[in-house]
Scaffold this motif. Structure first.
Motif, PDB file in Angstrom:
ATOM      1  N   CYS A 137      -5.634  11.462  -6.283  1.00 50.26           N
ATOM      2  CA  CYS A 137      -6.177  10.769  -5.110  1.00 50.26           C
ATOM      3  C   CYS A 137      -7.228  11.621  -4.411  1.00 50.26           C
ATOM      4  O   CYS A 137      -8.282  11.118  -4.017  1.00 50.26           O
ATOM      5  N   LEU A 138      -6.963  12.905  -4.256  1.00 47.21           N
ATOM      6  CA  LEU A 138      -7.927  13.789  -3.598  1.00 47.21           C
ATOM      7  C   LEU A 138      -9.207  13.913  -4.423  1.00 47.21           C
ATOM      8  O   LEU A 138     -10.304  14.022  -3.853  1.00 47.21           O
ATOM      9  N   VAL A 185      -5.813   7.168   0.477  1.00 46.15           N
ATOM     10  CA  VAL A 185      -4.895   8.138   1.076  1.00 46.15           C
ATOM     11  C   VAL A 185      -3.640   7.442   1.589  1.00 46.15           C
ATOM     12  O   VAL A 185      -2.510   7.927   1.394  1.00 46.15           O
ATOM     13  N   THR A 189       0.204   7.902   0.060  1.00 48.56           N
ATOM     14  CA  THR A 189       1.220   8.332   1.022  1.00 48.56           C
ATOM     15  C   THR A 189       2.419   7.389   1.005  1.00 48.56           C
ATOM     16  O   THR A 189       3.575   7.828   1.013  1.00 48.56           O
ATOM     17  N   TYR A 218      -4.035  18.077   2.618  1.00 50.89           N
ATOM     18  CA  TYR A 218      -3.048  17.003   2.769  1.00 50.89           C
ATOM     19  C   TYR A 218      -1.649  17.595   2.772  1.00 50.89           C
ATOM     20  O   TYR A 218      -1.319  18.440   1.934  1.00 50.89           O
ATOM     21  N   ILE A 258      -3.446  15.590   7.889  1.00 44.92           N
ATOM     22  CA  ILE A 258      -4.666  15.577   7.079  1.00 44.92           C
ATOM     23  C   ILE A 258      -5.735  16.336   7.848  1.00 44.92           C
ATOM     24  O   ILE A 258      -6.049  15.997   8.999  1.00 44.92           O
TER      25      ILE A 258
END
Length: 420
Positions: A137-138, A185, A189, A218, A258
């Motif tokens: 995801c990052l 994000v 999560t 994160y 974050i």
């Protein structure tokens, strides 16, 4: 027989007059002094005249030199502007060519169709994804940030060249990329929180995940153990530490941290761009109309001003064109707008972004609700089906904490009284 009086009684003594030669010499001396003074005055006037002519000639030469230098400087400036514009155009064309040759699977953000296709596909895949891969995801976030930076560079180059044709489209593209980042994000999560037991810390038995990329950090903590003795928790990310209020000690909550090096919030603030205040046009009969209560009073006031203006015009004609002009106090001069005439901030909680700026990025801290966890029954795994959306919890207020403490004390006192 007459009495003899004193000689000269009642008469003043008259000095002996100068001789004619002495008078003539005195007149000649005075005449010579007058002539010398006249010559000195004429010489002084002639010297001033020559100085004035020399100064005028010098000023004329200086003005001519200034004109020539100004024209030369203006030609150089125009030439430099043309060279700078040509250089910027070459740079823009080179960037467009490099973007065209780039074959990394990413769209060209300056092309609206490619960017719309990319954002639509990313949003659809994100909404359907069950992935818990935070590192992946990052990486996607970093890719979206690169596309946003490309659009920012295109907008900056276009502004330098005076091109504003597609800027609204570019800004909408930046907003859509921000939406993609937030969606990704939030989705990862939610997926992590839904299976929080898989990411539990072996020491505290609570959810603990920390990841970071070049521009984003994160971390998420979840209250799985519900240990009332645990008063706080600490994250390695930015050495963050948070106390756990009593109201949340036994609650299904999670905390997400974050830390971004970029700032999406400041441009959304209404004080980020200074705006001119809308000031009403000044009234030219403010002093008269301010005391008026009806239409009749307004007409009377206008008649008085007209008579006063007529009297002033007559007085001005009598004094001549060179006389001083009278000031009419009933006329308010037009005040030009200045950069300080910006909208005032009425709410004290609003940060004035015209005087402040972010340093060190932006930190987002969210209090989230833990979704129901999966339960193992024999060989079966039972998982509640809930809406795939993060549920944010408002932060507890100090007043609520004090009320809970008072209620707890009253309960303890009541229990002690019952025992006694």
């Amino acid at each position: 027989m007459a009495k003899k009086g004193k000689k000269g009684k009642g008469k003043k003594a008259v000095p002996i007059s100068d001789t004619p030669d002495e008078l003539l010499d005195e007149e000649k001396r005075l005449e010579a002094e007058r002539e010398a003074a006249q010559r000195a005055l004429e010489e002084e006037q002639e010297s001033k005249r020559k100085e004035k002519e020399a100064m005028e000639e010098l000023m004329k030469q200086e003005a001519e030199r200034f004109t020539v230098e100004t024209e030369t400087l203006q030609e150089m400036l125009n030439s430099n502007k043309a060279d700078l514009r040509a250089q910027r155009e070459r740079l823009r064309e080179q960037k467009m060519w490099d973007r065209f040759l780039l074959c990394n699977g990413t769209p060209d953000p300056a092309v609206q169709t490619e960017l719309n296709t990319y954002t639509s596909i990313e949003l659809d895949e994100t909404h359907q994804s069950e992935s818990r891969d935070i590192a992946g995801c990052l990486d996607s976030v970093e890719q979206a940030l690169d596309l946003m930076n490309e659009l920012d560079e295109v907008i900056a180059l276009d502004k330098q060249l005076g091109i504003t044709e597609h800027h609204d489209t570019y800004k909408k593209g930046i907003s859509s990329l921000q939406e993609v980042i937030e969606s990704k994000v939030d989705n990862v999560t939610f997926n992590v929180l839904k299976t929080a037991e898989n990411f539990a810390d072996p020491d505290s038995l609570n959810l603990l995940v920390e990841k970071q990329s070049p521009r984003l950090k994160y971390a998420v903590w979840g209250n799985l153990a519900k240990n009332p003795r645990q008063k706080s928790f600490q994250l390695e990310t930015d050495s963050f530490q948070m106390e756990i209020p009593k109201s949340l000690a036994n609650a299904d909550v999670a905390v997400r941290l974050i830390h971004t090096s970029y700032d999406f919030l400041s441009p959304k603030c209404k004080t980020f761009y200074a705006q001119k205040k809308k000031t009403p046009a000044p009234s030219r009969v403010a002093s008269v109309l301010g005391n008026a209560e009806g239409e009749n009073n307004e007409n009377n006031g206008m008649d008085e001003i007209k008579e006063e203006n007529d009297n002033q015009e007559v007085k001005k004609e009598e004094e001549g064109e060179g006389g001083e002009q009278p000031i009419n106090e009933n006329v308010l001069p037009d005040r030009p707008a200045t950069p300080s005439d910006v909208e005032e901030i009425e709410d004290e909680d609003i940060v004035d972004m015209r005087a402040m700026s972010t340093v060190g990025g932006v930190m987002y801290l969210d209090l989230l609700k833990l979704p129901p966890q999966a339960k193992k029954v024999g060989s079966w795994v039972i998982q509640d089906i809930t809406e795939k959306k993060l549920e944010r919890i408002p932060n507890p207020k100090p007043e609520d904490e004090r009320e809970e403490e008072e209620e707890a004390k009253e309960g303890e006192e009541g229990g002690e009284a019952a025992l006694s």
